[in-house]
Motif scaffolding. Structure first.
Motif: not given
Length: 578
Positions: A175-187, A197-198, A340-341
């Motif tokens: 999850k944190d890796g997805l957010l780091e590479v820009g799959v935003l926002p954190d839902n 990412t959720k 899931v991203g």
């Protein structure tokens, strides 16, 4: 990289690929209305006959019992009678079981991809990874569904089968890796389909017990429902009403486990219905076996044509899945799909981790290939030396410790479609299916971007503690290319081209759909075009797979259409009394 390291990673891949979610059922409902078909009368009468007690059929039937007498005919058995079969540690065994009474029935598409369809009360919800997520608002609007009733139907399902998963360390790192590479926002945690990412829902409870669509039968009125197991429908019966040119469905013929034939008939013409909920393979197959489909194809199999409906079996699609496997230097938890991203380019990134079992998958893989290759009329796609090599390769790895996880990407939609045809006239056999993976170049572009996102997650700081720093991404790519994941040819360029890698290593994520699509085979109310008293309510009506996993929406659709049908029934009854 040393042979020992390769052996370790291969062992992990061989196991984790098929770890897409099973577990015990916490409780065993004692449904007195669920019986073996051998106990069924020779002739019986019902208001509604539901063919298929799967992901949609159970919720549909349970709902219809609130105002009518319902029969459910399920060709498989009950998940409650053999709880060991749905234990998480028996996943590979259950998924690959080739016995006549197994919960899954193997098939290989003409594309050379190994797949499986459910053959059990509860359908695919008994075999899947358990991920629970709703369709997007856009999907619901495009389908023309009533949004209020859709939400009520989702909530009805969720009270029985959906839970918030406990997010542990490995899934958190993804999850944190997805957010780091820009799959935003954190839902955060949500059942809703939102870009970014959720954490999604799961049909596993806190104790790890699986809840399935079969649990939705707890909603049924037990006095108004009969469910027969191991009841294989042979065909739907049609006749012509006086003064009407359209054929009308009035009953079905089904065979029990002892080979005896039974007839189930509608109790009142013009008001009651037969509803196909046999899934993306079963529903178009049964329509064709009953004489509804492309006339030229039916004639070729000696089937009397009731209605020439050329689009039956067309529009078949399967969401392609591609993976990278990450061996971990530290222990990981056992987890299924939880994070899931949802990217902005049409690819979904998911992950699973940890697996241990004592089972000879290689031997079973050989058996599956052999069984399907010997099936009457099945095109020869599996050279004997290939199956032997696959068994030897995989079995040689199973003594290694499995530690790590897999990150996968699935294509939204997809846009590539194929078709389904009859193999023969035996309803027990699988039809022939062609999915045409990556035929549309947009699907291939999405796969490449998805794989690039996975590589970014693996290289992220958030994920660093779960990967060996001295194992490059190229080594993981090379190793996946050496595994017998499917029966497709391998090309040398796959090691350096993500496009070719996607094509060569494609797998199924078991989200196939189409074959009885709206406005092609059924109308907006899911009534089969050109005939009376017959509907299709399942994933075969979809143009694309809803959400990142379709099971929530398929269960919802059963409830949704059950409510709509009952509302119409009540309205008609009131008119008749005036």
């Amino acid at each position: 990289m040393s042979f020992r390291c390769k052996k370790f990673i291969w062992a992990f891949i061989a196991g984790i690929l098929f770890f897409h979610g099973l577990c015990d059922s916490e409780k065993v409902p004692h449904y007195k209305f669920v019986k073996e078909a051998i106990s069924a009368p020779a002739i019986s009468f019902y208001d509604y006959i539901v063919i298929g007690g799967g992901t949609s059929g159970c919720s549909l039937a349970a709902t219809l019992t609130q105002g009518a007498k319902v029969l459910v005919l399920e060709r498989g058995g009950s998940p409650y009678t053999r709880p060991n079969k749905t234990n998480i540690y028996n996943f590979v065994n259950t998924l690959s079981d080739t016995s006549p009474t197994s919960f899954s029935q193997q098939f290989i598409s003409t594309d050379g991809v190994l797949n499986a369809r459910a053959r059990v009360l509860g359908g695919g919800s008994v075999l899947n990874a358990g991920f629970y997520t709703r369709a997007s608002t856009r999907y619901i609007k495009e389908a023309g569904w009533n949004e209020t009733l859709v939400m009520e139907s989702y909530e009805w399902v969720e009270k029985k089968v959906a839970f918030e998963p406990p997010l542990l360390q490995w899934q958190s790192a993804v999850k944190d890796g997805l957010l780091e590479v820009g799959v935003l926002p954190d839902n955060g945690f949500t059942y809703d389909h939102l870009e970014g990412t959720k954490v999604g829902g799961t049909i596993f409870d806190r104790e790890g017990h699986r809840h399935t669509a079969a649990d939705l039968l707890e909603y049924a009125n037990p006095r108004r429902i009969s469910v027969y197991l191991h009841a294989t429908v042979q065909r739907i019966l049609f006749r012509y009403r006086k003064g009407r040119a359209r054929p009308q469905a009035y009953g079905v013929i089904f065979k029990d486990a002892h080979g005896f034939m039974h007839r189930a008939l509608l109790s009142k013409r013009g008001r009651n219905e037969i509803i196909l909920s046999a899934g993306a393979l079963g529903s178009p197959q049964l329509l064709m076996l009953s004489g509804i489909g492309p006339a030229y194809h039916l004639h070729a199999h000696g089937i009397n044509v009731v209605l020439d409906l050329p689009m039956v079996g067309q529009g078949m699609a399967d969401n392609p899945m591609n993976i990278l496997v990450i061996p971990s230097p530290k222990p990981v938890e056992v987890s299924l799909i939880q994070v899931v991203g949802i990217t902005d380019f049409g690819s979904y990134i998911e992950a699973a981790s940890g697996l241990s079992f004592g089972y000879s998958w290689g031997h079973t893989l050989h058996g599956i290939f052999e069984l399907l290759s010997n099936q009457t009329g099945q095109p020869t796609m599996v050279p004997p030396e290939a199956t032997g090599s696959a068994a030897e390769t995989i079995n040689s790895f199973f003594n290694a410790s499995l530690k790590g996880g897999v990150i996968l990407e699935k294509i939204m939609g997809p846009l590539s479609t194929g078709f389904l045809e009859l193999l023969n006239t035996n309803p027990n056999d699988n039809p022939l299916v062609t999915f045409n993976y990556f035929k549309n170049p947009e699907d291939l572009r999405r796969c490449v971007q998805g794989m690039e996102t996975i590589i970014g997650v693996i290289n992220s700081k958030a994920f660093s503690k779960y990967r060996y720093p001295n194992v490059p991404i190229q080594a993981l790519i090379d190793l996946v290319l050496q595994l017998p994941l499917n029966l497709r040819p391998r090309h040398p360029t796959a090691a350096i081209s993500l496009e070719q890698y996607c094509i060569d290593t494609v797998l199924t994520i078991w989200h196939y759909h189409g074959g009885c699509q709206v406005d092609r085979v059924v109308d907006q109310n899911y009534k089969v075009l050109g005939v009376d008293s017959l509907r299709v309510v399942d994933g075969s009506t979809f143009y694309k797979s809803p959400g990142t996993n379709p099971q929530a929406t398929v269960m919802m659709l059963g409830r949704y259409m059950g409510k709509k049908i009952l509302q119409k029934r009540v309205s008609r009854s009131k008119r008749e009394k005036r």
